[in-house]
Enzyme design. Structure first.
Site, PDB file in Angstrom:
ATOM      1  CB  THR A 110     -77.699  47.705  56.982  1.00 29.62           C
ATOM      2  OG1 THR A 110     -78.471  46.823  56.209  1.00 29.62           O
ATOM      3  CG2 THR A 110     -76.041  47.261  56.871  1.00 29.62           C
ATOM      4  CE  LYS A 185     -76.227  45.109  53.410  1.00 30.22           C
ATOM      5  NZ  LYS A 185     -77.041  45.637  53.900  1.00 30.22           N
ATOM      6  CE  LYS A 253     -76.128  52.427  57.641  1.00 34.95           C
ATOM      7  NZ  LYS A 253     -76.772  51.357  57.580  1.00 34.95           N
TER       8      LYS A 253
END
Length: 300
Positions: A110, A185, A253
């Site tokens: 990711t 995502k 994050k």
């Protein structure tokens, strides 16, 4: 990986593959590739992790990404962030330096859409295809081979990689050009952040109202309030259990990537920005490695 592997693999020709990154996600993902009959060479910067994977699944280990990818038809990667990704892809010992022309790099990290586009362009200069393919489903999804994978890149490269990637996936879907997987995502994480905060407030309210929250979740989980978070995290939130799952550090994050992208594209994300700060509060409580459902701890 569980001792009894629950995954049934579709028959596909055995391919030579490499897997870079053997964390909580990459370790079982690479394992599914080996169990499905592919020839797997792994790389992880921790040699003990490489050795542990080989002991469990066979295959081979390499001391550098460049060595791991030599001769591979497909290279899969799952590392921590943009900088980690660049470190295994670029440079003299990076994957692109060792991959053969025509090979396909599938990145499950990711990361930002920018780094996906950057690495895709660099790969193309070397006649290598790059697919950004972040995943959803968490550690359990990786272990069970049931990840949802959101892909960006060339359609032909996607189609070539799909039969191999389905070894650890329940769905492997092309969302658009380079970077589209990472952007999808981000949409996923925005939705999750709001859902978990809403579920936290609902459970906290019900507890303070004196309700049997186990029963409440059973009832409302059959109606419009139902969600994956409620089904899989509701009762552990009631029980104040968070030592598992997707860590708060990882979510922060991811939300940082989301908020950076929103600044570029002009999207307004007031709830996401607020929940990001709520996760900072959880970190301050010592919950950096707690599951994301630990948002409810702020309301105690």
């Amino acid at each position: 990986m569980p001792s009894t592997n629950p995954k049934t693999y579709e028959p596909t020709p055995s391919r030579q593959v490499a897997f870079l990154g053997l964390g909580v996600m990459g370790f079982p993902m690479a394992g599914h590739l080996a169990l499905a009959g592919h020839g797997v060479t792994v790389y992880n910067r921790n040699p003990e992790k490489r050795a542990a994977w080989c002991q469990e699944f066979g295959g081979a280990a390499a001391a550098s990404p460049r060595e791991a990818v030599a001769g591979a038809d497909f290279v899969f990667c799952c590392v921590g962030n943009d900088d980690d990704l660049r470190s295994v892809v670029l440079g003299e010992q990076g994957a692109l330096a060792g991959m053969k022309p025509g090979a396909i790099f599938v990145d499950h990290t990711t990361a930002s859409a920018d780094v996906a586009r950057e690495l895709s362009a660099e790969a193309a200069r070397r006649k290598i295809q790059f697919v950004d393919a972040p995943v959803s489903g968490g550690q359990a999804g990786a272990q069970n081979g049931m990840l949802t994978v959101m892909c960006g890149g060339d359609a032909a490269a996607f189609e070539a990689a799909k039969p191999v990637a389905m070894c650890f996936s329940r769905a492997f879907t092309l969302m658009g050009g380079s970077g589209a997987g990472q952007l999808t995502k981000m949409v996923n994480q925005i939705a999750i952040a709001g859902l978990v905060q809403g579920l936290s407030e609902a459970i906290s309210f019900g507890q303070k109202a004196g309700l049997d929250m186990g029963q409440v979740l059973d009832v409302i989980g059959k109606g419009a309030a139902q969600s994956w978070q409620m089904d899989n995290r509701g009762k552990t939130m009631v029980a104040d259990q968070f030592e598992f799952g997707f860590a708060v550090d990882w979510m922060r994050k991811d939300l940082g990537l989301v908020l950076d992208e929103a600044k570029r594209n002009g999207a307004r994300l007031p709830v996401t920005a607020l929940v990001d700060q709520f996760y900072a509060d959880v970190q301050a409580l010592g919950g950096s490695r707690w599951d994301t459902s630990s948002l409810i701890r702020r309301l105690k």
